[in-house]
Scaffold this active site. Structure first.
Site, PDB file in Angstrom:
ATOM      1  N   SER A  64      42.155 -35.946 -48.522  1.00  0.00           N
ATOM      2  CA  SER A  64      41.420 -35.298 -47.432  1.00  0.00           C
ATOM      3  C   SER A  64      40.809 -36.265 -46.425  1.00  0.00           C
ATOM      4  CB  SER A  64      40.313 -34.420 -47.999  1.00  0.00           C
ATOM      5  OG  SER A  64      40.847 -33.177 -48.346  1.00  0.00           O
ATOM      6  N   LYS A  67      42.140 -36.031 -43.020  1.00  0.00           N
ATOM      7  CA  LYS A  67      41.714 -34.960 -42.106  1.00  0.00           C
ATOM      8  C   LYS A  67      40.919 -35.521 -40.921  1.00  0.00           C
ATOM      9  CE  LYS A  67      41.960 -31.661 -45.904  1.00  0.00           C
ATOM     10  NZ  LYS A  67      41.282 -30.913 -46.970  1.00  0.00           N
ATOM     11  N   TYR A 191      50.827 -30.922 -43.265  1.00  0.00           N
ATOM     12  CA  TYR A 191      49.582 -31.066 -44.040  1.00  0.00           C
ATOM     13  C   TYR A 191      49.807 -31.832 -45.347  1.00  0.00           C
ATOM     14  CZ  TYR A 191      45.576 -29.865 -46.890  1.00  0.00           C
ATOM     15  OH  TYR A 191      44.483 -29.948 -47.715  1.00  0.00           O
ATOM     16  N   TYR A 243      32.877 -31.589 -49.054  1.00  0.00           N
ATOM     17  CA  TYR A 243      33.040 -30.248 -49.631  1.00  0.00           C
ATOM     18  C   TYR A 243      31.661 -29.597 -49.797  1.00  0.00           C
ATOM     19  CZ  TYR A 243      37.196 -32.949 -50.896  1.00  0.00           C
ATOM     20  OH  TYR A 243      38.273 -33.779 -50.858  1.00  0.00           O
ATOM     21  N   VAL A 261      40.352 -36.119 -52.770  1.00  0.00           N
ATOM     22  CA  VAL A 261      40.487 -35.958 -54.222  1.00  0.00           C
ATOM     23  C   VAL A 261      41.289 -37.077 -54.889  1.00  0.00           C
ATOM     24  CG1 VAL A 261      40.142 -33.453 -54.277  1.00  0.00           C
ATOM     25  CG2 VAL A 261      42.452 -34.373 -54.034  1.00  0.00           C
TER      26      VAL A 261
HETATM   27  N1  GLU Z   1      46.035 -32.249 -50.473  1.00  0.00           N
HETATM   28  C1  GLU Z   1      44.873 -31.778 -51.130  1.00  0.00           C
HETATM   29  C2  GLU Z   1      44.889 -30.273 -51.197  1.00  0.00           C
HETATM   30  O1  GLU Z   1      45.110 -29.653 -50.221  1.00  0.00           O
HETATM   31  C3  GLU Z   1      43.659 -32.295 -50.408  1.00  0.00           C
HETATM   32  C4  GLU Z   1      42.491 -32.111 -51.245  1.00  0.00           C
HETATM   33  C5  GLU Z   1      41.346 -32.989 -50.887  1.00  0.00           C
HETATM   34  O2  GLU Z   1      41.411 -34.219 -50.896  1.00  0.00           O
HETATM   35  O3  GLU Z   1      40.318 -32.371 -50.607  1.00  0.00           O
HETATM   36  O4  GLU Z   1      44.715 -29.681 -52.207  1.00  0.00           O
END
Ligand code: GLU
Length: 312
Positions: A64, A67, A191, A243, A261
């Protein structure tokens, strides 16, 4: 104030051998293969000095954290139009929550939860195919880190694609509201691949340095994005970057930061430094347990919290 080189080494020495390390993410099978024993840390100061310790040069899945770079890419292409698709509020929900989308007409709360990031990918893919969209995100990351060796880990991307049922649900749901416009499969492919970009702490800290410099490229002295957009990205990292533990991270560390994650965290001390930490064991909310501790100690030791009165 502590000496930065000594502090980075001290933190790494202590955390590398710590027994309690959190749990490695296993919902993406390829991520579950990573040993929880890693710890790496790299600090690149705004004026370009580098301090690194532990596994700072080992690549890991940035997940993430990507992002942030995708948001930069979307902002460069579409400016403030990004904010007509995606909100700017902390979600207070898990990163892959679907319930909020139903309550809020398919509009994701922010660009750092999965739904928001998928909407950002869709925006980047507008007017080009998905291969060009992911190429643009990767090129952006390489340019920011000044390192063309950075690449996508194709086994992680594949592992995400074959298990990404929840992300597919989020994307389809947003498509039904018209929040995303392109073909769902193509958007998801962008993504999954962006999440699977692999970088080391050193590469990541270098790539984040412009965020500590008001958006200015340290190499050319020219703006990558405006100072105003940089402030906004930092604000979102502070309020939405961890998060449903973003408040706790602000309380403990006090820096804009984005976690993934894969166990990485990119943190920005505006005007001072870009910092990357990596330890794959996660807290219950999905943030690197030791990475958060390391940033807490670094921020306290250097007096770098954005909530501190200026100590210089
Ligand atoms: N590719 C992961 C998912 O979409 C990203 C999760 C993350 O790092 O928050 O589940």
């Amino acid at each position: 104030m502590a000496d930065l080189a000594t502090l980075v080494t001290d933190i790494a020495d202590r955390l590398m051998t710590r027994a309690e390390r959190g749990r490695v993410a296993d919902y993406i099978p390829e991520l579950a293969k990573v040993s929880p024993g890693h710890f790496g840390m790299a600090v690149v100061t705004a004026d370009g000095r580098e301090f690194a310790a532990g596994d700072a040069d080992t690549g890991f899945s940035i997940q993430s954290i990507s992002k942030v770079f995708a948001l930069v890419e979307a902002s460069c292409r579409h400016g403030d139009a990004v904010w007509s698709m995606v909100g700017r509020e902390p979600s207070g929900s898990a990163f892959n929550s679907i319930i909020q989308l139903e309550l809020e007409a398919g509009r994701p709360r922010n660009p750092f939860i999965n739904a928001g990031a998928i909407a950002v990918c869709d925006l980047i893919a507008q007017g080009q195919d998905s291969a060009d969209a992911i190429a643009a995100i990767l090129a952006r990351v390489r340019a920011l880190a000044d390192d063309d060796s950075i690449d996508i880990d194709t086994s992680v991307a594949w592992s995400e694609a074959v298990t990404g049922f929840r992300n597919a649900a989020l994307a389809n749901y947003m498509r039904s509201f018209g929040v995303i416009a392109g073909p769902v499969d193509a958007t998801l492919s962008v993504y999954f691949q962006q999440c699977a970009i692999a970088m080391s702490c050193r590469q990541l800290a270098r790539a984040g340095r412009f965020l500590s410099l008001g958006g200015v490229d340290p190499g050319t002295g020219l703006p990558i994005i405006s100072a105003e957009r940089t402030r906004r990205i930092n604000a979102l990292m502070l309020t939405c970057g961890h998060y449903d533990a973003s408040g706790d991270f602000a309380f403990r560390v006090g820096l804009p930061a984005k976690s993934g994650v894969g166990g990485g965290i990119l943190a920005i001390a505006p005007g001072r430094a870009s910092i990357a930490v990596w330890s794959p064991g996660l807290s219950a909310q999905g943030n690197s347990l030791l990475g958060t501790l390391a940033l807490e100690e670094l921020s306290q030791g250097m007096g770098w919290s954005v909530f501190n009165p200026d100590v210089d």
